[in-house]
Design an enzyme around this catalytic site. Structure first.
Site, PDB file in Angstrom:
ATOM      1  N   THR A  66       0.836  -1.197   0.000  1.00 19.64           N
ATOM      2  CA  THR A  66       0.000   0.000   0.000  1.00 19.64           C
ATOM      3  C   THR A  66       0.869   1.245   0.000  1.00 19.64           C
ATOM      4  O   THR A  66       2.105   1.155  -0.118  1.00 19.64           O
ATOM      5  CB  THR A  66      -1.015  -0.044   1.175  1.00 19.64           C
ATOM      6  OG1 THR A  66      -1.938   1.038   1.007  1.00 19.64           O
ATOM      7  CG2 THR A  66      -0.353   0.081   2.540  1.00 19.64           C
ATOM      8  N   LYS A  70       3.267   1.462  -3.686  1.00 15.65           N
ATOM      9  CA  LYS A  70       2.554   0.784  -4.781  1.00 15.65           C
ATOM     10  C   LYS A  70       3.225   0.980  -6.153  1.00 15.65           C
ATOM     11  O   LYS A  70       3.143   0.107  -7.006  1.00 15.65           O
ATOM     12  CB  LYS A  70       1.113   1.295  -4.863  1.00 15.65           C
ATOM     13  CG  LYS A  70       0.179   0.700  -3.833  1.00 15.65           C
ATOM     14  CD  LYS A  70      -1.229   1.249  -4.051  1.00 15.65           C
ATOM     15  CE  LYS A  70      -2.243   0.430  -3.302  1.00 15.65           C
ATOM     16  NZ  LYS A  70      -3.619   0.839  -3.588  1.00 15.65           N
ATOM     17  N   ASP A 121      -7.178  -3.839  -6.824  1.00 14.98           N
ATOM     18  CA  ASP A 121      -8.084  -2.710  -6.565  1.00 14.98           C
ATOM     19  C   ASP A 121      -9.090  -2.558  -7.707  1.00 14.98           C
ATOM     20  O   ASP A 121     -10.274  -2.292  -7.467  1.00 14.98           O
ATOM     21  CB  ASP A 121      -7.298  -1.401  -6.427  1.00 14.98           C
ATOM     22  CG  ASP A 121      -6.624  -1.271  -5.067  1.00 14.98           C
ATOM     23  OD1 ASP A 121      -7.110  -1.879  -4.091  1.00 14.98           O
ATOM     24  OD2 ASP A 121      -5.611  -0.548  -4.982  1.00 14.98           O
ATOM     25  N   GLY A 147     -10.352  13.318  -8.373  1.00 14.97           N
ATOM     26  CA  GLY A 147      -9.016  12.879  -7.966  1.00 14.97           C
ATOM     27  C   GLY A 147      -8.377  12.085  -9.089  1.00 14.97           C
ATOM     28  O   GLY A 147      -9.074  11.467  -9.910  1.00 14.97           O
ATOM     29  N   LEU A 240     -14.837   6.166  -2.329  1.00 10.71           N
ATOM     30  CA  LEU A 240     -13.830   5.137  -2.014  1.00 10.71           C
ATOM     31  C   LEU A 240     -13.464   5.107  -0.529  1.00 10.71           C
ATOM     32  O   LEU A 240     -13.005   4.089  -0.009  1.00 10.71           O
ATOM     33  CB  LEU A 240     -12.559   5.394  -2.837  1.00 10.71           C
ATOM     34  CG  LEU A 240     -12.305   4.451  -4.014  1.00 10.71           C
ATOM     35  CD1 LEU A 240     -13.509   4.346  -4.906  1.00 10.71           C
ATOM     36  CD2 LEU A 240     -11.096   4.901  -4.812  1.00 10.71           C
TER      37      LEU A 240
HETATM   38  P1  NAP Z   1      -3.433   9.430  -3.887  1.00 16.69           P
HETATM   39  O1  NAP Z   1      -2.695   8.591  -4.849  1.00 16.69           O
HETATM   40  O2  NAP Z   1      -2.672  10.249  -2.893  1.00 16.69           O
HETATM   41  O3  NAP Z   1      -4.377  10.421  -4.754  1.00 16.69           O
HETATM   42  C1  NAP Z   1      -5.238  11.346  -4.147  1.00 16.69           C
HETATM   43  C2  NAP Z   1      -5.864  12.280  -5.173  1.00 16.69           C
HETATM   44  O4  NAP Z   1      -6.698  13.199  -4.452  1.00 16.69           O
HETATM   45  C3  NAP Z   1      -4.854  13.132  -5.951  1.00 16.69           C
HETATM   46  O5  NAP Z   1      -5.346  13.411  -7.224  1.00 16.69           O
HETATM   47  C4  NAP Z   1      -4.807  14.407  -5.098  1.00 16.69           C
HETATM   48  O6  NAP Z   1      -4.409  15.552  -5.800  1.00 16.69           O
HETATM   49  C5  NAP Z   1      -6.281  14.541  -4.736  1.00 16.69           C
HETATM   50  N1  NAP Z   1      -6.451  15.419  -3.581  1.00 16.69           N
HETATM   51  C6  NAP Z   1      -5.851  15.297  -2.367  1.00 16.69           C
HETATM   52  N2  NAP Z   1      -6.254  16.318  -1.567  1.00 16.69           N
HETATM   53  C7  NAP Z   1      -7.103  17.077  -2.311  1.00 16.69           C
HETATM   54  C8  NAP Z   1      -7.832  18.257  -2.045  1.00 16.69           C
HETATM   55  N3  NAP Z   1      -7.764  18.888  -0.857  1.00 16.69           N
HETATM   56  N4  NAP Z   1      -8.619  18.762  -3.047  1.00 16.69           N
HETATM   57  C9  NAP Z   1      -8.683  18.161  -4.246  1.00 16.69           C
HETATM   58  N5  NAP Z   1      -7.999  17.034  -4.574  1.00 16.69           N
HETATM   59  C10 NAP Z   1      -7.227  16.497  -3.600  1.00 16.69           C
HETATM   60  O7  NAP Z   1      -4.458   8.573  -3.015  1.00 16.69           O
HETATM   61  P2  NAP Z   1      -5.234   7.240  -3.473  1.00 16.69           P
HETATM   62  O8  NAP Z   1      -4.389   6.047  -3.239  1.00 16.69           O
HETATM   63  O9  NAP Z   1      -5.779   7.474  -4.840  1.00 16.69           O
HETATM   64  O10 NAP Z   1      -6.392   7.177  -2.380  1.00 16.69           O
HETATM   65  C11 NAP Z   1      -7.450   8.143  -2.358  1.00 16.69           C
HETATM   66  C12 NAP Z   1      -8.483   7.730  -1.317  1.00 16.69           C
HETATM   67  O11 NAP Z   1      -9.089   6.485  -1.695  1.00 16.69           O
HETATM   68  C13 NAP Z   1      -7.890   7.513   0.081  1.00 16.69           C
HETATM   69  O12 NAP Z   1      -8.757   8.089   1.017  1.00 16.69           O
HETATM   70  C14 NAP Z   1      -7.875   6.008   0.253  1.00 16.69           C
HETATM   71  O13 NAP Z   1      -8.073   5.619   1.601  1.00 16.69           O
HETATM   72  C15 NAP Z   1      -9.078   5.592  -0.591  1.00 16.69           C
HETATM   73  N6  NAP Z   1      -8.918   4.219  -1.130  1.00 16.69           N
HETATM   74  C16 NAP Z   1      -9.865   3.309  -0.800  1.00 16.69           C
HETATM   75  C17 NAP Z   1      -9.753   2.015  -1.288  1.00 16.69           C
HETATM   76  C18 NAP Z   1     -10.798   0.979  -0.919  1.00 16.69           C
HETATM   77  O14 NAP Z   1     -10.516  -0.221  -0.992  1.00 16.69           O
HETATM   78  N7  NAP Z   1     -11.987   1.407  -0.573  1.00 16.69           N
HETATM   79  C19 NAP Z   1      -8.673   1.648  -2.125  1.00 16.69           C
HETATM   80  C20 NAP Z   1      -7.726   2.644  -2.453  1.00 16.69           C
HETATM   81  C21 NAP Z   1      -7.864   3.919  -1.946  1.00 16.69           C
HETATM   82  P3  NAP Z   1      -2.974  16.258  -5.471  1.00 16.69           P
HETATM   83  O15 NAP Z   1      -1.928  15.333  -6.060  1.00 16.69           O
HETATM   84  O16 NAP Z   1      -3.089  17.566  -6.127  1.00 16.69           O
HETATM   85  O17 NAP Z   1      -2.871  16.332  -3.960  1.00 16.69           O
END
Ligand code: NAP
Length: 292
Positions: A66, A70, A121, A147, A240
């Site tokens: 994770t 990743k 995923d 996102g 998510l």
């Molecule tokens: P990530 O790779 O860090 O990507 C996050 C995205 O959100 C990026 O595009 C980021 O943009 C954007 N973002 C962050 N803060 C923001 C804000 N204040 N306003 C607008 N955009 C914002 O994270 P990820 O791995 O994709 O995970 C995202 C979420 O999904 C997490 O909460 C995670 O727990 C959840 N998730 C859940 C599962 C599940 O099994 N349910 C699986 C995977 C992930 P910037 O780069 O500009 O910050």
């Protein structure tokens, strides 16, 4: 029967539900062994390589990966599945020189790659969203993703593979555009990128809205990724985030009479698929750890 050594690496791992899930799964499958946590801080490539050496040597039998490893783990592996290749991220590593049938491990020919990276995923999301939308899956196959990080890549791949049109909205347009450019050749559905602003989202009429940002996650449960000035479109909403059990976005959607769920089901499905890749046993993880 031999012991199973499974585990998760990432940082931080203190709140991970994976040990509870996978240890319950081992018990339910009648397998001896343990799913342990291997916390490795960002940039600890030597630590990752050491863990992978254990997997290669057959001392570890399955590894979840994770944040923040990743993507950085990819060059350390011997092969990727098509999903991991397209998404550019790995959440599950198996030893491809072993075949796992019904909880038993058999050594295969040595010419198979030892360290194979997969991404569960994407199929995990797809299984859960199909259940969520039911007969509605495919009726309005246009998804709007908020996102453009790792999870957005998996969700965009999953839906666009099924022929959905996908629009990715991010506060940095170039990040959304990079996602679109990377996936465009690998999927059948049309992908587009927009900026995550009220102006750019106004007028879009998706059949599914997916929050792929961390906005709304504990300890900031009041945050929402949807622009305040804009009413939600008439769409199903999939967040998510699974902690808290009802996010601000899900609450807002339900208050507007829209179907909405959080990502707990995806969490269970990606774990069930990883467990099946390692052991050859597919379990119903929802029955193992019902939501409190
Ligand atoms: P990530 O790779 O860090 O990507 C996050 C995205 O959100 C990026 O595009 C980021 O943009 C954007 N973002 C962050 N803060 C923001 C804000 N204040 N306003 C607008 N955009 C914002 O994270 P990820 O791995 O994709 O995970 C995202 C979420 O999904 C997490 O909460 C995670 O727990 C959840 N998730 C859940 C599962 C599940 O099994 N349910 C699986 C995977 C992930 P910037 O780069 O500009 O910050």
């Amino acid at each position: 029967m031999s012991e199973w050594c499974l585990g998760l690496t990432g940082w931080p791992l203190v709140h991970s539900l994976s040990p509870q899930l996978h240890n319950a799964a081992l018990t339910a499958a009648g397998l001896r062994g343990e799913y342990a946590l291997y916390p490795l801080p960002p940039g600890d490539i030597d630590g990752l390589a050491a863990l992978l050496a254990r997997l290669r040597a057959g001392k570890l039998h399955g590894l979840n990966v994770t944040i923040p490893h990743k993507q950085v783990i990819v060059p350390l592996l011997d092969a990727l599945t098509p999903a991991a290749q397209a998404i550019g991220a790995v959440n599950t590593v198996i030893n491809g020189q072993w075949s796992m049938v019904n909880g038993q491990r058999f050594r295969q020919e040595a010419q198979f790659p030892a360290l194979v990276g997969d991404n569960t995923d994407a199929p995990g999301f797809l299984r859960d969203v199909r259940r969520f939308l039911g007969d509605g899956f495919g009726q309005r196959p246009f998804a709007l993703l908020l996102g453009a990080g790792g999870s957005a890549r998996a969700v965009a791949y999953a839906l666009a593979q099924e022929g959905w049109a996908v629009t990715v909205a991010a506060r940095q347009l170039r990040q959304a555009q990079a996602l679109v450019d990377d996936l465009a050749e690998k999927v059948t559905g049309r992908l587009t990128a927009v900026t995550l602003t009220a102006d750019a989202l106004a007028g879009l009429e998706p059949g599914l809205l997916v929050n792929c940002t961390p906005l709304g996650m504990a300890p900031h449960p009041d945050a929402t990724p949807w622009p305040e000035a804009l009413p939600l479109p008439q769409t199903a909403v999939y967040d998510l985030i699974y902690n808290p059990p009802e996010t601000s976005l899900v609450r807002q959607a339900r208050a507007a009479g829209l179907p909405a769920i959080t990502g707990y089901g995806m969490l269970l499905e990606q774990a069930a698929l990883a467990f099946a890749r390692w052991t050859g046993i597919m379990l119903d993880f929802a029955a193992l750890l019902p939501r409190q």
